[in-house]
Motif scaffolding. Structure first.
Motif, PDB file in Angstrom:
ATOM      1  N   MET A 240      54.471  32.714  18.528  1.00  0.00           N
ATOM      2  CA  MET A 240      53.982  32.121  19.638  1.00  0.00           C
ATOM      3  C   MET A 240      54.394  33.346  20.716  1.00  0.00           C
ATOM      4  SD  MET A 240      54.100  29.420  22.343  1.00  0.00           S
ATOM      5  CE  MET A 240      54.242  29.774  23.766  1.00  0.00           C
ATOM      6  N   SER A 241      52.890  34.358  20.240  1.00  0.00           N
ATOM      7  CA  SER A 241      53.854  35.766  20.680  1.00  0.00           C
ATOM      8  C   SER A 241      54.040  36.154  22.618  1.00  0.00           C
ATOM      9  CB  SER A 241      52.650  36.602  20.781  1.00  0.00           C
ATOM     10  OG  SER A 241      51.432  36.220  21.563  1.00  0.00           O
ATOM     11  N   SER A 242      53.866  34.595  23.281  1.00  0.00           N
ATOM     12  CA  SER A 242      54.258  35.432  24.467  1.00  0.00           C
ATOM     13  C   SER A 242      55.990  34.709  24.607  1.00  0.00           C
ATOM     14  CB  SER A 242      52.809  33.817  25.268  1.00  0.00           C
ATOM     15  OG  SER A 242      53.223  33.066  24.885  1.00  0.00           O
ATOM     16  N   SER A 243      55.949  34.211  23.545  1.00  0.00           N
ATOM     17  CA  SER A 243      57.350  33.298  24.198  1.00  0.00           C
ATOM     18  C   SER A 243      58.164  34.587  23.875  1.00  0.00           C
ATOM     19  CB  SER A 243      57.798  32.931  22.155  1.00  0.00           C
ATOM     20  OG  SER A 243      59.292  32.305  22.876  1.00  0.00           O
ATOM     21  N   CYS A 244      59.568  34.200  25.264  1.00  0.00           N
ATOM     22  CA  CYS A 244      60.447  34.807  25.546  1.00  0.00           C
ATOM     23  C   CYS A 244      61.504  35.204  24.577  1.00  0.00           C
ATOM     24  CB  CYS A 244      60.544  35.355  27.188  1.00  0.00           C
ATOM     25  SG  CYS A 244      59.686  35.632  27.911  1.00  0.00           S
ATOM     26  N   GLU A 245      61.999  34.381  23.708  1.00  0.00           N
ATOM     27  CA  GLU A 245      63.023  33.931  22.618  1.00  0.00           C
ATOM     28  C   GLU A 245      63.965  34.900  22.418  1.00  0.00           C
ATOM     29  OE1 GLU A 245      64.387  30.891  19.436  1.00  0.00           O
ATOM     30  OE2 GLU A 245      62.876  30.737  20.522  1.00  0.00           O
ATOM     31  N   HIS A 246      62.964  35.996  22.239  1.00  0.00           N
ATOM     32  CA  HIS A 246      64.271  37.007  21.282  1.00  0.00           C
ATOM     33  C   HIS A 246      64.407  38.057  22.137  1.00  0.00           C
ATOM     34  CE1 HIS A 246      59.642  38.986  22.155  1.00  0.00           C
ATOM     35  NE2 HIS A 246      60.395  39.772  21.671  1.00  0.00           N
TER      36      HIS A 246
ATOM     37  N   MET B 157      54.683  34.983  31.642  1.00  0.00           N
ATOM     38  CA  MET B 157      54.457  34.010  31.509  1.00  0.00           C
ATOM     39  C   MET B 157      53.495  32.866  31.893  1.00  0.00           C
ATOM     40  SD  MET B 157      57.029  33.142  28.812  1.00  0.00           S
ATOM     41  CE  MET B 157      56.748  30.959  28.496  1.00  0.00           C
TER      42      MET B 157
ATOM     43  N   ASN C 260      51.497  37.929  26.900  1.00  0.00           N
ATOM     44  CA  ASN C 260      52.842  38.651  26.626  1.00  0.00           C
ATOM     45  C   ASN C 260      52.301  40.171  25.852  1.00  0.00           C
ATOM     46  OD1 ASN C 260      53.175  38.138  29.649  1.00  0.00           O
ATOM     47  ND2 ASN C 260      54.916  36.913  29.045  1.00  0.00           N
TER      48      ASN C 260
ATOM     49  N   CYS D  18      59.078  39.923  31.642  1.00  0.00           N
ATOM     50  CA  CYS D  18      58.626  38.875  30.199  1.00  0.00           C
ATOM     51  C   CYS D  18      58.630  37.340  30.218  1.00  0.00           C
ATOM     52  CB  CYS D  18      59.682  37.909  29.039  1.00  0.00           C
ATOM     53  SG  CYS D  18      58.331  37.304  27.866  1.00  0.00           S
ATOM     54  N   LYS D  19      59.597  37.090  31.224  1.00  0.00           N
ATOM     55  CA  LYS D  19      58.566  35.115  32.311  1.00  0.00           C
ATOM     56  C   LYS D  19      58.275  35.621  32.704  1.00  0.00           C
ATOM     57  CE  LYS D  19      63.377  32.856  30.936  1.00  0.00           C
ATOM     58  NZ  LYS D  19      63.920  32.439  31.459  1.00  0.00           N
TER      59      LYS D  19
END
Length: 70
Positions: free
Chosen positions: A1-7, A58, A68, A54-55
């Motif tokens: 998922m491109s909008s994830s801020c996990e990385h 979202m 994002n 990033c957050k």
């Protein structure tokens, strides 16, 4: 998922765990992030800002459909 801020979050966690604030001073990473941000390296400070953006992206209605751009 491109909008994830996990990385970005994982990179920030790694940066915090290897910073002098945690390693030498023995503080918790959460304490360093909240109260001692000026003692962190520039890389951690920029990652913190990137996670915030990033957050924020979202929740921004203008970016919800496009996602994002990380």
């Amino acid at each position: 998922m491109s909008s994830s801020c996990e990385h970005l979050l994982n990179a920030l966690k790694d940066c915090l765990l290897h910073s002098d604030c945690v390693m030498k001073d023995g503080r918790l990473p959460s304490d360093c992030l909240r109260n001692h941000i000026h003692e962190l390296p520039a890389e951690c400070q920029s990652l913190r800002k990137a996670v915030f953006n990033c957050k924020h992206g979202m929740l921004d209605m203008r970016k919800r459909f496009r996602g994002n751009e990380v």
